[in-house]
Design a protein around this motif. Sequence first.
Motif, PDB file in Angstrom:
ATOM      1  N   ILE A   3       0.834  -1.198   0.000  1.00 22.05           N
ATOM      2  CA  ILE A   3       0.000   0.000   0.000  1.00 22.05           C
ATOM      3  C   ILE A   3       0.873   1.253   0.000  1.00 22.05           C
ATOM      4  O   ILE A   3       1.681   1.451   0.909  1.00 22.05           O
ATOM      5  CB  ILE A   3      -0.902  -0.009   1.270  1.00 22.05           C
ATOM      6  CG1 ILE A   3      -1.762  -1.287   1.298  1.00 22.05           C
ATOM      7  CG2 ILE A   3      -1.769   1.242   1.319  1.00 22.05           C
ATOM      8  CD1 ILE A   3      -2.249  -1.651   2.686  1.00 22.05           C
ATOM      9  N   LEU A   5       0.469   5.380  -0.275  1.00 27.47           N
ATOM     10  CA  LEU A   5      -0.604   6.377  -0.181  1.00 27.47           C
ATOM     11  C   LEU A   5      -0.182   7.793  -0.570  1.00 27.47           C
ATOM     12  O   LEU A   5      -0.727   8.779  -0.039  1.00 27.47           O
ATOM     13  CB  LEU A   5      -1.182   6.360   1.244  1.00 27.47           C
ATOM     14  CG  LEU A   5      -1.870   5.052   1.671  1.00 27.47           C
ATOM     15  CD1 LEU A   5      -2.417   5.157   3.092  1.00 27.47           C
ATOM     16  CD2 LEU A   5      -2.993   4.683   0.700  1.00 27.47           C
ATOM     17  N   VAL A  32      -2.646  -1.234  -3.473  1.00 20.36           N
ATOM     18  CA  VAL A  32      -3.402  -0.019  -3.183  1.00 20.36           C
ATOM     19  C   VAL A  32      -2.508   1.187  -3.460  1.00 20.36           C
ATOM     20  O   VAL A  32      -1.340   1.213  -3.050  1.00 20.36           O
ATOM     21  CB  VAL A  32      -3.844   0.026  -1.692  1.00 20.36           C
ATOM     22  CG1 VAL A  32      -4.660   1.274  -1.410  1.00 20.36           C
ATOM     23  CG2 VAL A  32      -4.620  -1.231  -1.318  1.00 20.36           C
ATOM     24  N   VAL A  59      -7.155   4.960  -3.742  1.00 19.33           N
ATOM     25  CA  VAL A  59      -7.617   5.835  -2.670  1.00 19.33           C
ATOM     26  C   VAL A  59      -7.596   7.250  -3.229  1.00 19.33           C
ATOM     27  O   VAL A  59      -6.523   7.823  -3.436  1.00 19.33           O
ATOM     28  CB  VAL A  59      -6.690   5.756  -1.431  1.00 19.33           C
ATOM     29  CG1 VAL A  59      -7.171   6.702  -0.341  1.00 19.33           C
ATOM     30  CG2 VAL A  59      -6.605   4.335  -0.920  1.00 19.33           C
ATOM     31  N   TYR A  79      -7.347  12.112   2.418  1.00 14.61           N
ATOM     32  CA  TYR A  79      -7.838  10.891   1.773  1.00 14.61           C
ATOM     33  C   TYR A  79      -9.350  10.811   1.877  1.00 14.61           C
ATOM     34  O   TYR A  79      -9.917  11.140   2.929  1.00 14.61           O
ATOM     35  CB  TYR A  79      -7.240   9.645   2.451  1.00 14.61           C
ATOM     36  CG  TYR A  79      -5.723   9.600   2.387  1.00 14.61           C
ATOM     37  CD1 TYR A  79      -5.068   9.570   1.158  1.00 14.61           C
ATOM     38  CD2 TYR A  79      -4.968   9.605   3.542  1.00 14.61           C
ATOM     39  CE1 TYR A  79      -3.682   9.537   1.099  1.00 14.61           C
ATOM     40  CE2 TYR A  79      -3.587   9.566   3.490  1.00 14.61           C
ATOM     41  CZ  TYR A  79      -2.947   9.534   2.258  1.00 14.61           C
ATOM     42  OH  TYR A  79      -1.582   9.509   2.208  1.00 14.61           O
ATOM     43  N   THR A 243       1.773   6.479   8.565  1.00 16.72           N
ATOM     44  CA  THR A 243       1.794   5.957   7.197  1.00 16.72           C
ATOM     45  C   THR A 243       3.212   5.976   6.635  1.00 16.72           C
ATOM     46  O   THR A 243       4.103   6.625   7.188  1.00 16.72           O
ATOM     47  CB  THR A 243       0.886   6.796   6.266  1.00 16.72           C
ATOM     48  OG1 THR A 243       1.455   8.111   6.129  1.00 16.72           O
ATOM     49  CG2 THR A 243      -0.535   6.899   6.810  1.00 16.72           C
ATOM     50  N   SER A 245       4.962   6.139   2.531  1.00 14.06           N
ATOM     51  CA  SER A 245       4.605   6.303   1.120  1.00 14.06           C
ATOM     52  C   SER A 245       5.775   6.840   0.316  1.00 14.06           C
ATOM     53  O   SER A 245       6.772   7.316   0.866  1.00 14.06           O
ATOM     54  CB  SER A 245       3.424   7.264   0.996  1.00 14.06           C
ATOM     55  OG  SER A 245       2.266   6.743   1.610  1.00 14.06           O
ATOM     56  N   THR A 262       2.505   1.529   3.584  1.00 12.74           N
ATOM     57  CA  THR A 262       1.639   1.722   4.752  1.00 12.74           C
ATOM     58  C   THR A 262       1.083   0.363   5.166  1.00 12.74           C
ATOM     59  O   THR A 262       0.711  -0.442   4.309  1.00 12.74           O
ATOM     60  CB  THR A 262       0.498   2.701   4.395  1.00 12.74           C
ATOM     61  OG1 THR A 262       1.060   3.993   4.134  1.00 12.74           O
ATOM     62  CG2 THR A 262      -0.516   2.829   5.534  1.00 12.74           C
ATOM     63  N   PHE A 267      -4.270   1.297   6.709  1.00 15.67           N
ATOM     64  CA  PHE A 267      -5.129   1.548   5.550  1.00 15.67           C
ATOM     65  C   PHE A 267      -6.587   1.231   5.886  1.00 15.67           C
ATOM     66  O   PHE A 267      -7.496   1.999   5.540  1.00 15.67           O
ATOM     67  CB  PHE A 267      -4.650   0.722   4.344  1.00 15.67           C
ATOM     68  CG  PHE A 267      -5.630   0.687   3.224  1.00 15.67           C
ATOM     69  CD1 PHE A 267      -6.086   1.860   2.643  1.00 15.67           C
ATOM     70  CD2 PHE A 267      -6.116  -0.526   2.748  1.00 15.67           C
ATOM     71  CE1 PHE A 267      -7.011   1.831   1.594  1.00 15.67           C
ATOM     72  CE2 PHE A 267      -7.034  -0.567   1.706  1.00 15.67           C
ATOM     73  CZ  PHE A 267      -7.482   0.608   1.137  1.00 15.67           C
ATOM     74  N   GLU A 271      -9.731   3.804   5.670  1.00 17.42           N
ATOM     75  CA  GLU A 271     -10.951   3.541   4.900  1.00 17.42           C
ATOM     76  C   GLU A 271     -12.199   3.682   5.781  1.00 17.42           C
ATOM     77  O   GLU A 271     -13.227   4.200   5.333  1.00 17.42           O
ATOM     78  CB  GLU A 271     -10.897   2.148   4.254  1.00 17.42           C
ATOM     79  CG  GLU A 271     -12.082   1.908   3.331  1.00 17.42           C
ATOM     80  CD  GLU A 271     -11.944   0.690   2.428  1.00 17.42           C
ATOM     81  OE1 GLU A 271     -11.021  -0.130   2.639  1.00 17.42           O
ATOM     82  OE2 GLU A 271     -12.784   0.584   1.516  1.00 17.42           O
ATOM     83  N   VAL A 279     -13.190   4.134  -1.508  1.00 16.45           N
ATOM     84  CA  VAL A 279     -12.042   3.538  -2.188  1.00 16.45           C
ATOM     85  C   VAL A 279     -12.582   2.883  -3.452  1.00 16.45           C
ATOM     86  O   VAL A 279     -13.643   2.250  -3.437  1.00 16.45           O
ATOM     87  CB  VAL A 279     -11.361   2.482  -1.273  1.00 16.45           C
ATOM     88  CG1 VAL A 279     -10.264   1.731  -2.036  1.00 16.45           C
ATOM     89  CG2 VAL A 279     -10.800   3.133  -0.015  1.00 16.45           C
TER      90      VAL A 279
END
Length: 281
Positions: A3, A5, A32, A59, A79, A243, A245, A262, A267, A271, A279
């Motif tokens: 993931i 982000l 993701v 996302v 997000y 997180t 990224s 992440t 995550f 969400e 998402v």
Amino acid sequence: MRIDLHAHSNISDGTEAPAAVMAAAAAAGLDVIALTDHDSTDGWAEAARGAVENGVALVPGMEISCRTDQGISVHLLSYLHDPTHEGLLEEITKAKDARLTRAERMVTLLAEDYPLSWDDVIHHVTPGATLGRPHIADALVAAGVVADRSEAFTSILTSHSRYFVQHYAPEPALAVELVRAAGGVPVFAHPVASARGRVVGERTYREMIEAGLAGLEVDHRDNPEEGREFLRRLAAKHGLLMTGSSDYHGTGKPNRLGEYLTAPEVFARIEELGTGTPVIR
Ligand code: AMP
Ligand code: FE
Ligand code: FE
Ligand code: ZN
């Protein structure tokens, strides 16, 4: 699950179209990916199509440029917010418009010393994209003044440069409040990236946390290790999400998709918290 982000397309200062970023995310083995263009959600629709085609989850996100009353630059990731929320839309529109005037002023100053025109800059900008210093850097590269964006940012385009002009940007706590009001999840981007300029102190963290900050982007190549340790302690103390990224910009930066990730639990929490838009899977 892999993931990532934080990624940019040519809707701001990335070099690839939103669908191409989704294809690159799939090629990098991500499950993701968040599209977080600066001050714009205009890439969401194309990215959604690209995500479905490439079998990655999207996302929908954004990165908001903010500035404290002490003039320190803060980037806030949002997000899953509602892109039509009026208060938030008003702020980013104001910032985006101010970026245009600001870029024009910077180009006027630069043109006194370098072979650069407004047309040269516009040549590197997708119509309607959020204009930034990276686009001016691209024009300077094309003119042979610097070798790449990175060189432009360590010389002519630093915030200390005589060619640097500021633009309107909301205060961080206001941006956090608006992201929350729009059902979004606000995460402080690369908070201790000291090479980019001054970083914020305790008061700004406190104000952002009181306004509803949800998380800190701890694992990012611009956060030095000592700073990450500070962020981990701060997150533990205040119950903030952490997180990791890449901050991918295509060929505009060395950052590679998936270079930081992440955790799936984080995550999942993002969400749950994000109620403004879903998402895309
Ligand atoms: P601006 O928001 O127009 O002031 O420009 C800041 C943007 O420039 C940030 O979003 C970064 O992604 C980008 N940037 C900062 N440093 C560098 C660098 N060394 N190389 C490429 N892009 C950079
Ligand atoms: Fe950028
Ligand atoms: Fe940023
Ligand atoms: Zn970014």
